[in-house]
Design an enzyme around this catalytic site. Structure first.
Site, PDB file in Angstrom:
ATOM      1  N   ASN A 262     -11.749  -1.487  12.252  1.00 25.79           N
ATOM      2  CA  ASN A 262     -11.156  -1.921  10.997  1.00 25.79           C
ATOM      3  C   ASN A 262     -12.020  -2.982  10.342  1.00 25.79           C
ATOM      4  O   ASN A 262     -12.206  -4.046  10.913  1.00 25.79           O
ATOM      5  CB  ASN A 262      -9.762  -2.489  11.256  1.00 25.79           C
ATOM      6  CG  ASN A 262      -9.031  -2.793   9.977  1.00 25.79           C
ATOM      7  OD1 ASN A 262      -8.767  -1.898   9.178  1.00 25.79           O
ATOM      8  ND2 ASN A 262      -8.729  -4.056   9.756  1.00 25.79           N
ATOM      9  N   GLU A 263     -12.512  -2.681   9.175  1.00 28.50           N
ATOM     10  CA  GLU A 263     -13.378  -3.611   8.441  1.00 28.50           C
ATOM     11  C   GLU A 263     -14.407  -4.229   9.384  1.00 28.50           C
ATOM     12  O   GLU A 263     -14.633  -5.439   9.376  1.00 28.50           O
ATOM     13  CB  GLU A 263     -12.534  -4.708   7.769  1.00 28.50           C
ATOM     14  CG  GLU A 263     -11.617  -4.182   6.688  1.00 28.50           C
ATOM     15  CD  GLU A 263     -10.824  -5.280   5.974  1.00 28.50           C
ATOM     16  OE1 GLU A 263     -10.691  -6.381   6.546  1.00 28.50           O
ATOM     17  OE2 GLU A 263     -10.352  -5.027   4.862  1.00 28.50           O
TER      18      GLU A 263
ATOM     19  N   TYR B  67       5.020  -9.634   1.647  1.00 30.75           N
ATOM     20  CA  TYR B  67       3.751  -9.237   1.034  1.00 30.75           C
ATOM     21  C   TYR B  67       3.863  -8.974  -0.465  1.00 30.75           C
ATOM     22  O   TYR B  67       2.949  -8.475  -1.085  1.00 30.75           O
ATOM     23  CB  TYR B  67       3.207  -7.986   1.757  1.00 30.75           C
ATOM     24  CG  TYR B  67       1.699  -7.916   1.810  1.00 30.75           C
ATOM     25  CD1 TYR B  67       0.981  -8.595   2.793  1.00 30.75           C
ATOM     26  CD2 TYR B  67       0.988  -7.166   0.886  1.00 30.75           C
ATOM     27  CE1 TYR B  67      -0.397  -8.535   2.842  1.00 30.75           C
ATOM     28  CE2 TYR B  67      -0.395  -7.095   0.928  1.00 30.75           C
ATOM     29  CZ  TYR B  67      -1.081  -7.774   1.909  1.00 30.75           C
ATOM     30  OH  TYR B  67      -2.448  -7.711   1.963  1.00 30.75           O
TER      31      TYR B  67
ATOM     32  N   GLU C 127      -7.272   0.403   1.297  1.00 31.28           N
ATOM     33  CA  GLU C 127      -6.319  -0.709   1.182  1.00 31.28           C
ATOM     34  C   GLU C 127      -6.347  -1.205  -0.251  1.00 31.28           C
ATOM     35  O   GLU C 127      -7.179  -2.039  -0.620  1.00 31.28           O
ATOM     36  CB  GLU C 127      -6.682  -1.868   2.130  1.00 31.28           C
ATOM     37  CG  GLU C 127      -6.513  -1.555   3.592  1.00 31.28           C
ATOM     38  CD  GLU C 127      -6.696  -2.785   4.496  1.00 31.28           C
ATOM     39  OE1 GLU C 127      -6.899  -3.903   3.971  1.00 31.28           O
ATOM     40  OE2 GLU C 127      -6.626  -2.613   5.723  1.00 31.28           O
TER      41      GLU C 127
ATOM     42  N   GLU D 254      -3.143  -9.279   9.860  1.00 27.96           N
ATOM     43  CA  GLU D 254      -2.431 -10.565   9.902  1.00 27.96           C
ATOM     44  C   GLU D 254      -1.497 -10.597  11.114  1.00 27.96           C
ATOM     45  O   GLU D 254      -0.469 -11.257  11.116  1.00 27.96           O
ATOM     46  CB  GLU D 254      -1.635 -10.813   8.605  1.00 27.96           C
ATOM     47  CG  GLU D 254      -2.492 -11.162   7.431  1.00 27.96           C
ATOM     48  CD  GLU D 254      -3.160  -9.953   6.791  1.00 27.96           C
ATOM     49  OE1 GLU D 254      -4.399  -9.848   6.925  1.00 27.96           O
ATOM     50  OE2 GLU D 254      -2.475  -9.127   6.181  1.00 27.96           O
TER      51      GLU D 254
ATOM     52  N   TYR E 298      -0.943   1.252  11.326  1.00 31.32           N
ATOM     53  CA  TYR E 298      -1.741   0.584  12.361  1.00 31.32           C
ATOM     54  C   TYR E 298      -1.048   0.705  13.718  1.00 31.32           C
ATOM     55  O   TYR E 298       0.177   0.616  13.799  1.00 31.32           O
ATOM     56  CB  TYR E 298      -1.832  -0.914  12.090  1.00 31.32           C
ATOM     57  CG  TYR E 298      -2.932  -1.401  11.181  1.00 31.32           C
ATOM     58  CD1 TYR E 298      -4.245  -0.979  11.329  1.00 31.32           C
ATOM     59  CD2 TYR E 298      -2.653  -2.352  10.207  1.00 31.32           C
ATOM     60  CE1 TYR E 298      -5.244  -1.495  10.517  1.00 31.32           C
ATOM     61  CE2 TYR E 298      -3.656  -2.866   9.389  1.00 31.32           C
ATOM     62  CZ  TYR E 298      -4.949  -2.431   9.553  1.00 31.32           C
ATOM     63  OH  TYR E 298      -5.941  -2.954   8.765  1.00 31.32           O
TER      64      TYR E 298
END
Ligand SMILES: *[C@@H]1O[C@H](CO)[C@@H](O)[C@H](O)[C@H]1NC(C)=O
Ligand SMILES: *[C@@H]1O[C@H](CO)[C@@H](O)[C@H](O)[C@H]1NC(C)=O
Ligand SMILES: *[C@@H]1O[C@H](CO)[C@@H](O)[C@H](O)[C@H]1NC(C)=O
Ligand SMILES: *[C@@H]1O[C@H](CO)[C@@H](O)[C@H](O)[C@H]1NC(C)=O
Ligand SMILES: *[C@@H]1O[C@H](CO)[C@@H](O)[C@H](O)[C@H]1NC(C)=O
Ligand SMILES: *[C@@H]1O[C@H](CO)[C@@H](O)[C@H](O)[C@H]1NC(C)=O
Length: 634
Positions: free
Chosen positions: A184-185, A332, A265, A126, A80
């Site tokens: 993105n999404e 994560y 993802e 996030e 990203y």
């Protein structure tokens, strides 16, 4: 089950048996719609990729993490680009040091990794405001992620800088970027504005050329796929271990009847908010579902492969039923830990990948060495209200009613709102935020004595006592802007008036605070001969502390634990390590990358404790992290 899977197997075996029809020497990367796969230099190509965010890892460690990903058998990484990390001031872009994206791409290329680039402009991740710069909010009512004129103008200016910079790294131009994601999404966003997506498509084509494979990624519902996809942008899906892969890829097939199957993802783990149980995703489940996807020839990106850290103020937040901010660690539960160490999950994944491609020979690079430097005792520097000459070099702004962080053009961190008590309050008198306008947490003192706090969505009233004319100080903390959903226009500070008893508070003196600037400039350690004015009885409320970790010749990674401290922010040698909140958990230690430490000079520690420091005033440097302890409610 068998029928669905069989269909995909058939489709993809066909793909794998295509023979190369390469024009010699020509680099190409494209989609083979007939045979349902990617073509690299004319040959069928399947990627096994992992996400890594350079903005969450110190530059010094980029190569180490990339090499470990390569040695796991990955042939690509997914990256990203956070716009707000590069353009903190509108019109001024930074691509140096820890922001040197070109260097990161070079290292990936040297390591032998292809790149799937995700330049946004919105990235979610996030990350603070999903990567969008907070200065966009200077226009009230801007509709982010839409064809809103001001938004589009800012996006066009940014992409006109970023995308031409990326062009030399495109695979077809001799670099390693094989595909590029647009937005993105987007389908999960309420606006569903095709004009916006069309505009992005035009810009990406303009700056990258017609031959670059552009794609979209969306969550796994028809509604999301319908709003997030666009002709000319290859539609891919994202999903984790709990999803039925046959159904998920069938959904992709409804939008892309032909072409490669892609999970952009595949969730190896998950994020934590303060107060959550630490999220864990089972390694066996990850490797089993990965195997199932690779068997049918799907292209898979594991999100995350290496999570890293939300240093400074870069964490994002969610706002579903209430505001919940993301913790500092972005470990994560990923195959490489926050500190970049290979885990059991990584080894399990490598065993799966081995069945599908030759993995590099040679040993997996070991975990970086860790050191337990032990305890450091801090001393009080002073409470924030007494240090405004140093912490607010620009000085205050007067305003009848409160101004937001955005109106003050201070986008991150902390700001102080000061006024006086309009009348005597001998009885506890309610201080109320009637419109829930405290974003996100307010620490309230009268004449320097801490009275309590207000908190967005959950604590909208507290009691105050004092005399008419007493100084009322409200330190407001921005805990990270919402990064997902319809509430990403997340203004910070005091967004609406506060009411004290029957008075609407007014006549504010608002101090923008540059705590990071002061600390990066060497303060308070550079001033340590001076004794700071410390009000008596001031052990609660927002107070700064300092200390030194004596050098011992090592600059190894370590984890700092603020045992019995409550909530705040910590810096080492001028670098903001992030927020701590052990009273909430689950994160109890913060990652300290070794390269931040000096082997010869005293290492300067500064702590801003917002609520209550423990009597011992110690912090502990340990050789392992503790990110999974819920200490209690607060
Ligand atoms: C996945 O979905 C397919 C098609 O709906 C179904 O036949 C199969 O039983 C499901 N598999 C699992 C493991 O639930
Ligand atoms: C750009 O970013 C680097 C790395 O974070 C930083 O060291 C540098 O000071 C920044 N440059 C400017 C002009 O802000
Ligand atoms: C990528 O690496 C290859 C060799 O490994 C080199 O020939 C090429 O110039 C590099 N590309 C870029 C854009 O640095
Ligand atoms: C404020 O004080 C009043 C009177 O002492 C008490 O009844 C009330 O519970 C207090 N409110 C809060 C939010 O502490
Ligand atoms: C506003 O605050 C200032 C101090 O900042 C004070 O001198 C002045 O009297 C106040 N004005 C009103 C109308 O309360
Ligand atoms: C810590 O601060 C002292 C006093 O300003 C300074 O001399 C020293 O160089 C600093 N240490 C590091 C590692 O920067």
């Amino acid at each position: 089950m068998a029928a669905g899977v069989f269909l995909f197997v058939a489709v993809n075996l066909a793909c794998l048996s295509v023979s190369g029809i390469l024009v010699s020497g020509e680099r190409s990367f494209s989609i083979d719609y007939k045979n349902n796969c990617f073509l690299k230099d004319g040959k069928p190509f399947q990627y096994i990729s992992g996400s890594i965010h350079y903005s969450r890892i110190p530059r010094y460690y980029w190569k180490d993490r990339l090499l470990k990903m390569y040695m796991t058998g990955l042939n690509a990484i997914q990256v990203y680009v956070p716009w707000n990390f590069h353009e903190t001031v509108q019109g001024v872009q930074n691509f140096t040091g820890d922001r040197d994206l070109g260097h990161f791409l070079d290292l990936a290329n040297q390591t032998g990794l292809l790149v799937i680039l995700r330049p946004g402009p919105y990235i979610c991740a996030e990350w603070e405001m999903g990567g969008l710069p907070a200065w966009l909010l200077q226009k009230p009512n801007i509709i982010l992620r839409s064809a809103d004129t001001d938004y589009i103008q800012a996006v066009s200016n940014w992409l006109a800088v970023l995308l031409p910079k990326m062009k030399p790294w495109l695979y077809i131009n001799g670099g390693n970027i094989i595909t590029i994601q647009v937005e993105n999404e987007y389908g999960s966003y309420f606006a569903c504005d095709y004009n916006y997506m069309r505009h992005l498509r035009t810009l990406f084509r303009l700056f990258l050329g017609e031959d670059t494979v552009l794609f979209t990624t969306d969550g796994n519902t028809d509604k999301e796929m319908a709003c997030g996809t666009l002709e000319g942008l290859y539609a891919t899906v994202d999903f984790g271990t709990d999803t039925n892969i046959t159904q998920a890829f069938s959904r992709q097939r409804r939008f892309e009847p032909q072409g490669p199957l892609v999970n952009s993802e595949f969730y190896t783990g998950w994020l934590d908010h303060w107060g959550d149980q630490h999220a864990v995703v089972d390694a066996q489940k990850v490797s089993r579902v990965l195997e199932e996807m690779l068997i049918i020839g799907a292209n898979v990106n594991m999100y995350m492969f290496e999570g890293g850290t939300n240093f400074g103020y870069w964490n994002g937040a969610d706002h579903d039923t209430r505001f919940r901010s993301v913790v500092t660690s972005y470990d994560y539960d990923a195959p490489l830990s926050e500190a970049g160490d290979p885990t059991e999950k990584l080894l399990a994944i490598r065993d799966v990948i081995k069945q599908f491609r030759d993995i590099p020979s040679g040993p997996m690079p070991p975990a970086t060495p860790k050191f337990a430097y032990g305890f450091v005792t801090l001393k009080k520097v002073g409470n924030i209200n007494g240090l405004l000459n140093t912490l607010s070099p620009l000085g205050p702004v007067k305003s009848q009613y409160p101004l937001t962080f955005e109106e003050m053009k201070q986008y991150y961190g902390y700001m102080l709102y000061r006024t006086t008590l309009p009348r005597d309050l001998s009885e506890p008198t309610p201080l109320i935020s009637p419109l829930n306008g405290v974003h996100d947490r307010a620490y309230v003192s009268v004449n320097g004595v801490f009275q309590g706090l207000l908190q967005r969505d959950t604590v909208l009233v507290m009691n105050v006592t004092g005399q008419q004319g007493d100084t009322l100080d409200i330190l407001v903390e921005n805990m990270g802007r919402v990064n997902f959903g319809s509430k990403i226009n997340d203004y910070k500070g005091l967004l609406s008036n506060l009411i004290l008893g029957r008075d609407v508070l007014s006549n504010w003196t608002i101090y923008p605070l540059d705590i990071d600037g002061a600390i990066a400039g060497g303060w308070p350690h550079s001033d340590s001969q001076k004794s700071f004015p410390v009000p008596k009885d001031q052990s609660v409320g927002p107070v700064l502390y300092m200390g030194t970790l004596q050098p011992n010749g090592l600059a190894w990674d370590t984890f700092v634990k603020l045992h019995e401290w409550t909530k705040g922010q910590i810096w080492i040698n001028g670098i903001n390590l992030g927020r701590y909140w052990p009273a909430r958990g689950p994160q109890q230690t913060l990652y300290v990358p070794g390269p931040l430490l000096s082997t010869t000079l005293p290492n300067n520690i500064t702590v801003l404790e917002l609520e209550r420091a423990p009597a011992h005033l110690r912090v502990l440097f340990m050789d392992r992290p503790q990110i999974n302890v819920i200490a209690g409610k607060s």
